[in-house]
Every structure is written in C-alpha cells, then in structure tokens.
Design a protein around this motif. Sequence first.
Motif, mmCIF file in Angstrom:
data_model
loop_
_atom_site.group_PDB
_atom_site.id
_atom_site.type_symbol
_atom_site.label_atom_id
_atom_site.label_comp_id
_atom_site.label_asym_id
_atom_site.label_seq_id
_atom_site.Cartn_x
_atom_site.Cartn_y
_atom_site.Cartn_z
ATOM 1 N N LEU A 140 0.688 -1.184 0.006
ATOM 2 C CA LEU A 140 -0.096 0.005 0.021
ATOM 3 C C LEU A 140 0.877 1.291 0.058
ATOM 4 O O LEU A 140 0.280 2.386 -0.222
ATOM 5 C CB LEU A 140 -1.085 -0.047 1.273
ATOM 6 N N GLY A 141 2.079 1.164 0.053
ATOM 7 C CA GLY A 141 3.092 2.265 -0.046
ATOM 8 C C GLY A 141 4.206 1.827 -0.899
ATOM 9 O O GLY A 141 4.593 0.883 -0.978
ATOM 10 N N LYS A 142 5.122 2.792 -1.328
ATOM 11 C CA LYS A 142 6.168 2.528 -2.073
ATOM 12 C C LYS A 142 7.354 1.776 -1.313
ATOM 13 O O LYS A 142 8.154 1.104 -1.831
ATOM 14 C CB LYS A 142 6.707 3.910 -2.730
ATOM 15 N N GLY A 143 7.493 2.357 0.056
ATOM 16 C CA GLY A 143 8.463 1.958 0.784
ATOM 17 C C GLY A 143 8.488 0.336 1.483
ATOM 18 O O GLY A 143 9.351 -0.228 2.028
ATOM 19 N N SER A 145 6.546 -0.324 3.997
ATOM 20 C CA SER A 145 6.350 -0.168 5.429
ATOM 21 C C SER A 145 4.751 -0.161 5.655
ATOM 22 O O SER A 145 4.287 -0.563 6.994
ATOM 23 C CB SER A 145 6.848 1.121 6.071
ATOM 24 N N PHE A 146 3.907 -0.173 4.757
ATOM 25 C CA PHE A 146 2.447 -0.214 4.946
ATOM 26 C C PHE A 146 2.034 -1.148 3.958
ATOM 27 O O PHE A 146 1.934 -1.028 2.897
ATOM 28 C CB PHE A 146 1.835 1.140 4.492
ATOM 29 N N ILE A 147 1.316 -2.059 4.633
ATOM 30 C CA ILE A 147 0.832 -3.240 3.485
ATOM 31 C C ILE A 147 -0.641 -3.675 4.173
ATOM 32 O O ILE A 147 -1.148 -3.186 5.304
ATOM 33 C CB ILE A 147 1.812 -4.603 3.641
ATOM 34 N N GLY A 148 -1.235 -4.477 3.265
ATOM 35 C CA GLY A 148 -2.723 -4.970 3.554
ATOM 36 C C GLY A 148 -2.865 -6.399 2.998
ATOM 37 O O GLY A 148 -2.308 -7.050 2.318
ATOM 38 N N ARG A 149 -3.804 -7.165 3.784
ATOM 39 C CA ARG A 149 -4.025 -8.396 3.504
ATOM 40 C C ARG A 149 -5.518 -8.762 4.153
ATOM 41 O O ARG A 149 -6.396 -7.845 4.931
ATOM 42 C CB ARG A 149 -3.087 -9.424 4.057
ATOM 43 N N HIS A 150 -6.289 -9.620 3.414
ATOM 44 C CA HIS A 150 -7.659 -10.047 3.960
ATOM 45 C C HIS A 150 -7.394 -11.251 4.845
ATOM 46 O O HIS A 150 -6.755 -12.218 4.637
ATOM 47 C CB HIS A 150 -8.590 -10.403 2.580
ATOM 48 N N VAL A 151 -8.265 -11.180 6.090
ATOM 49 C CA VAL A 151 -8.460 -12.236 6.959
ATOM 50 C C VAL A 151 -9.844 -12.771 7.018
ATOM 51 O O VAL A 151 -10.684 -11.988 7.132
ATOM 52 C CB VAL A 151 -7.767 -11.662 8.361
ATOM 53 N N LEU A 152 -10.055 -13.970 7.203
ATOM 54 C CA LEU A 152 -11.182 -14.414 7.324
ATOM 55 C C LEU A 152 -11.516 -15.215 8.633
ATOM 56 O O LEU A 152 -10.648 -15.678 9.212
ATOM 57 C CB LEU A 152 -11.518 -15.565 6.481
ATOM 58 N N VAL A 153 -12.538 -14.669 9.428
ATOM 59 C CA VAL A 153 -12.754 -15.080 10.822
ATOM 60 C C VAL A 153 -14.202 -15.535 10.872
ATOM 61 O O VAL A 153 -15.118 -15.114 9.994
ATOM 62 C CB VAL A 153 -12.668 -13.890 11.732
ATOM 63 N N PRO A 154 -14.670 -16.456 11.803
ATOM 64 C CA PRO A 154 -16.024 -16.869 11.877
ATOM 65 C C PRO A 154 -17.078 -16.156 12.291
ATOM 66 O O PRO A 154 -16.748 -14.883 13.090
ATOM 67 C CB PRO A 154 -15.776 -18.109 12.982
ATOM 68 N N ARG A 155 -18.195 -16.123 11.621
ATOM 69 C CA ARG A 155 -19.477 -15.297 12.193
ATOM 70 C C ARG A 155 -19.577 -15.683 13.400
ATOM 71 O O ARG A 155 -19.406 -16.675 13.948
ATOM 72 C CB ARG A 155 -20.417 -15.663 11.327
ATOM 73 N N GLU A 156 -20.230 -14.733 14.234
ATOM 74 C CA GLU A 156 -20.563 -15.180 15.622
ATOM 75 C C GLU A 156 -22.015 -14.850 15.794
ATOM 76 O O GLU A 156 -22.578 -14.449 16.816
ATOM 77 C CB GLU A 156 -20.149 -13.886 16.516
ATOM 78 N N GLY A 157 -22.712 -15.610 14.861
ATOM 79 C CA GLY A 157 -23.998 -16.122 14.672
ATOM 80 C C GLY A 157 -24.359 -17.290 14.479
ATOM 81 O O GLY A 157 -23.538 -18.360 14.852
ATOM 82 N N VAL A 158 -25.676 -17.780 14.170
ATOM 83 C CA VAL A 158 -25.886 -19.200 14.058
ATOM 84 C C VAL A 158 -26.390 -19.479 12.461
ATOM 85 O O VAL A 158 -27.224 -18.457 11.984
ATOM 86 C CB VAL A 158 -27.373 -19.506 14.714
#
Length: 692
Positions: A140-143, A145-158
């Motif tokens: 997310l930046g030229k150097g 030092s700023f990056i991104g990623r997707h994380v999947l976590v469980p729904r907290e429902g039924v």
Amino acid sequence: MTQSPTLPRPIQVASLIQGQWHAATGGQEIRDAAYGQPIAYVSSEGVDFAAALKYGRDVGGRNLRKLDFHQRARLLRSLAAYLNERKAEFNALSHLTGATRRDNLVDVDGGIGTLFSYSSMARRDLPAQKFVLEDDINLLGKGGSFIGRHVLVPREGVAVHINAFNFPVWGMLEKIAPNLIAGVPAIVKPASQTAYVTEAVVRAIHESGLLPEGALQLISGSTGDLFEHLQEQDTVTFTGSAATASKLKVHPNIVRRSVPFNTEADSLNCIVLGQTVTPDAPEFALFVREVVNEMTSKAGQKCTAIRRVIVPRERVEDVTQAIRERLSGITMGDPSREDVRMGPLVGASQRDDVAEVLRQLKAESEVLIGDERPELLGGDWDSGAFMAPTLLLADQPLTNHTAHELEAFGPVATLMPYADLDEAAELARLGRGSLAASIVTHDRPEARELFFGMASTHGRILILNRDDAKESTGHGSPLPQLKHGGPGRAGGGEELGGLRAVKHYLIRTAIQADPTTLTAITGEYVRGAAVTDDGVHPFRKNFDELKVGDSLLTPRRTITESDVSAFAGLSGDRFYAHTDEIAAKDSLFGKRVAHGYLVLAAAAGLFVDPGVGPVLANYGLEGLRFTEPVGFGDTIRARLTVQSKTAKETREGETPTGVVKWHVDVTNQNDVLVATYSILTLVARSANGPAI
C-alpha cells in the motif's frame, strides 16, 4: 392392499432446543409413503425460538470458536464414523419416506460421506488456526512499510438451515459440515414430511457427545417467529421451491438486518443428446440410462432431476423406444424390498401436486409413456403415494413454454426435439437458470459448443461419454468438491464447492498495518517484518523450538562462468541465454546469465545445514519468482525465515512431525532481490510436545 407388518406405531417427533429434547403433543400427521398408515406427528409448539438462537450464539458459537479448523475437522471425522455405524437404523426409517436401498446410498451414505470429505479437505487445505489468511500481501506504500491483507474469521451467529423433504439426511449433513468447520453453530429445520428421519440422525449426534454443547439444534415443525429474532451475524440457507424462497428472503427482519440468505431452489434441469450420437454409439445407451435413473431415483423427487430431455428431432422415436424398454425393467413397490427399484412419492399430497402439474403439462404436450398402474411389489396404489414414470413430448418446444415453466416434482420428464446445436442450447437456457445439466456426446467440438451455449444458466454441467462413464457419478449428483447451486430460478445460491462453502460462514476483513505488526497479528511472517537471529541455525531446531520469524542470513557466493557451464552440463539445460555468447547479446538480458535453477540450487547450498537433525524431508516449494537476472561475477546471498508452522496429526507408532514453511529471499551484491519463494519441510516435533 398389502399391509406391512413392520410399520411403527406413530411417534411424536421432537425438537432439540438448548441441549434438551422438546416434544409437543399432536401436530401435523405424517403417513408412510407406501401404505398410507400414520407413523408420526410433528409440531414445534412451545419452542422458544429467540432462546434457541441466543443459546446457539452464546453457547454453541463460543464453544466452537475455542477450537481451530483442524480440531473441528477431526470432530467431524469422528462424527462421520459414529453415524456410519448407525446406518441400518437410518435406512429403515428412510424406507418409510418412499426411499429404496438405492436411494439411501445417495441420502444416508452420501450425507455421511460428505462429513468425511469436509473433514479431509479442512485438514489438508486450512491452517491449524482459528482464522484464514486470504490472498497475497498488497503493498500500500512505495517503501513497503504499509501493507494490507484479507483475513477470514468465523461469524458470531447461527446458521439456520431450512431443508426440503427429499433428502432428510444428506440435506442436513451437507449443510452443517461447512458451518461446523467454520466454527459456526447450526439450527436445522427439516421438512415435516420426513422430519422423523432427520430427528433420528440428530439424536445419534447428540448421544455421541462428539460436538461441543450448543453446536447443533433441531426444530421439528414450524419455524414460528424464528425469523423475527435473527441478527446480523446469523445466516439462513433454504432448499425448496422458488416460490417459498422468494417469500422468505424478503422477510422484513432479513432485509432490515442484511442477514445472508442462500437459496437452492428446484429447477428445470435438462440433458442434451449430441447431434453426432447415433443409436449404436455407447453415448446413446448412457443417455437413456441417465434419463431413466433420474425419473426413478427418489421417484423423481430431486432438485437436480432431469425434467427436460433435449434430443435431435431425428432421434425422438429412437429415444422414446429406448426409454420405454429400460423403464419396463423398473419394479415399483415397497421401498424396503430388495427387488424394488422405485418407491412411491413422499406422500399423497405430493403425489396430488405432481398430478396437477402433469395435468397442466398435458395441455400442450403428448403423453408418450405413462398413465398406467404397473403391478406393485408391496404397497398400495390407493392408500400409498405411487406414481408411474411419465414421459411427455413437447413437439414445438420453442413456442410451448409450459414445459419450461412448470416443474412436476416427481417421475415426470418432457422430451424436446431440436434442429441444431444453437437451438439445443437455446432450449436449455429457456429454463431460466438450473442447478444441473448434462451433455452426452463423444464429439469434443460439439461438447464445447453446447457447454458455452449453456454455461451462463447452469450451476453445473456434466459432459458424459464413454471415456468418463465408468467413474462418473451421473447427472446432477452433488459432490462435496464442486458447487451445488445455480443462477436464476435455481435461486442464485451456492452450497458445497469445497472450502468455498466454509467461507460462506466466515467474515472477510481487510487488515492494514506495517509488516511486523501484521506478522504479530496473523502469526505468518511477511517480507519486511522484524526477524530473530539467535545464532543457532534454524535447521538445528525441532518443530516446537522454531518460532515464526526465526531467520538465517547466509554467507555470500559469487556466480562464475564455470558454475554456469557445469550446471548446463549436469542438467542438460543449454538454453542460449546461458550458453551462447553471441545469441545472448541479442536476448532480453543483453548478455549470458545464470540459470534460474542454478541460483535456486546455489541458495539451497548456502542455507542448508548438512548434518543429521530434526529436518526430515523437503515437501517442495511455492511461489517461485525470478525477479532479476544473475550475471557472471554477481554475488548472491539468501535469507531463510520461518514463515508459518502446521503441526501434523500423529497416528500411533509414527514420529510426531509438523510442516514448516520457510520464506526465502535471494539478493545480489547490491541488495536487489533476484529470487523469492517458499519451501516446505517436514520437521520432527518434541516427543513431549503438545498433542494434536
């Protein structure tokens, strides 16, 4: 009338709510399919639906989320093995619904097999974690030092599953397998006509004690005000008619809270016989077999069953005669008998519904086969729910739209002639969205043309011919690895499809951070994060001693012309860019360069510790990229870093091990990256390490 001596006395089908069995009194009367005798009463009177949802979220969800994907998968495998020992009980009950022994192979065995499949897929392809890292790192930046990623976590429902009557076992198990792997509890609501079979399976699951408390609840009967109490983290899946689905998915609370609603609706599935197929070809017999199987299996009560039989106009008579001959060998009667191939529909009301749709179809179609009462081997035509297989002919299917609009959910199919492949594909698309289709041909160009003519309106297409027939599971058979669902009138939803189904119950969140923070949060090293070098070679540490971020920066090595010549001689790779001075000058590099695999081998020589130690084997490498050329006189070095760790399940007598994924960056004398990849190694665990 032949009275069965084995029909049970009517039972009260119960619900499993908040860990307790709740049986109402009376309710809807359910009769067996073959003899029409009362066998059960179904009612959810007195169930507190709000409390059931809260219990699922607070107790079931919390208990499941304490476990990682691998732990949940092992529970699923144990559950499948437990249910497998109880199949005889489930089969006996299922016969009362009209299911034959052959039908039970799909429903009972198929449902249990789906649990085994999802357990295996999860342990193989998901991490031993409570979350999933998705896709690659985004800069997310030229150097860096700023990056991104997707994380999947469980729904907290039924996960609320509303199922159809035709598959009381598979319909439940194929739905709960993905949500349990994901860490989400389920409330299952089976169709009342066959709820007693589902209840028996849930009783076995409950008695096994294998699932965490609150992981599974059962509603037998009406859903009452359940939908009023759904919340944003809950999900709903529905299998049944498109008309019912369209009403449920616009429930005010579903819309207001944006509750995900997945629909798998009945559809007008088709099978297409290729123009090149002649009556003496193996594909002709395969085609007829599929049509008859789909008309008679579960008495045609399958959401994927063939409703439209699309054939070249010149083959109508041949196909009709072949179907008639094959149907003549189908025995009907009491589905519990070994000599019966086709049982009744699930009940008299279902038979009457099919008869009414058949009456409307007859207004524009000719009856080729049907309108008779074959001899029954047990059962009763008047009290039971039997219907003979019926084949209609819609001679002008492009203008006769009734057969493309109305579905008789029973042993009814309509023959439709076509003039050319474009017309065949057009007829297939007139179903306005189907779960499954089959194309029967051995001509590959024909198969290609039909597939792309039909793909946009079908969730799954089988190309059936002599080459795959032996292993093929047949038209429409849902497989755990492949998507089950379809566009348009089929509901637009998806089930199964391997781990895609698990991800339906996970929330995707984007995380933005610096590399070191992202590594700390996710437990997986990313380039640029801080590393640890304690002076001990990582290959001298066992699995339990290694930590993500443990790293080794190797000594340097200069690549020479003699290295390249030796590698070319050893490997046989004499590509001109490495070995031909004159040709290499005109290449992309403008000079001779080292083989990429020489760089790879040289890097391994730099970081591998040659002594006997805890590293047992190399599994391979992933994500290899050569980013800059290495010329003669360039000096390389490698950084080896523990990227992630996955402990392997240990069977009795085996050495405890785990898989370590190492990130490798190879740089030149200017610290420019020339190659990057990950390697997988099998590493011994401590004998007293944590149990798996």
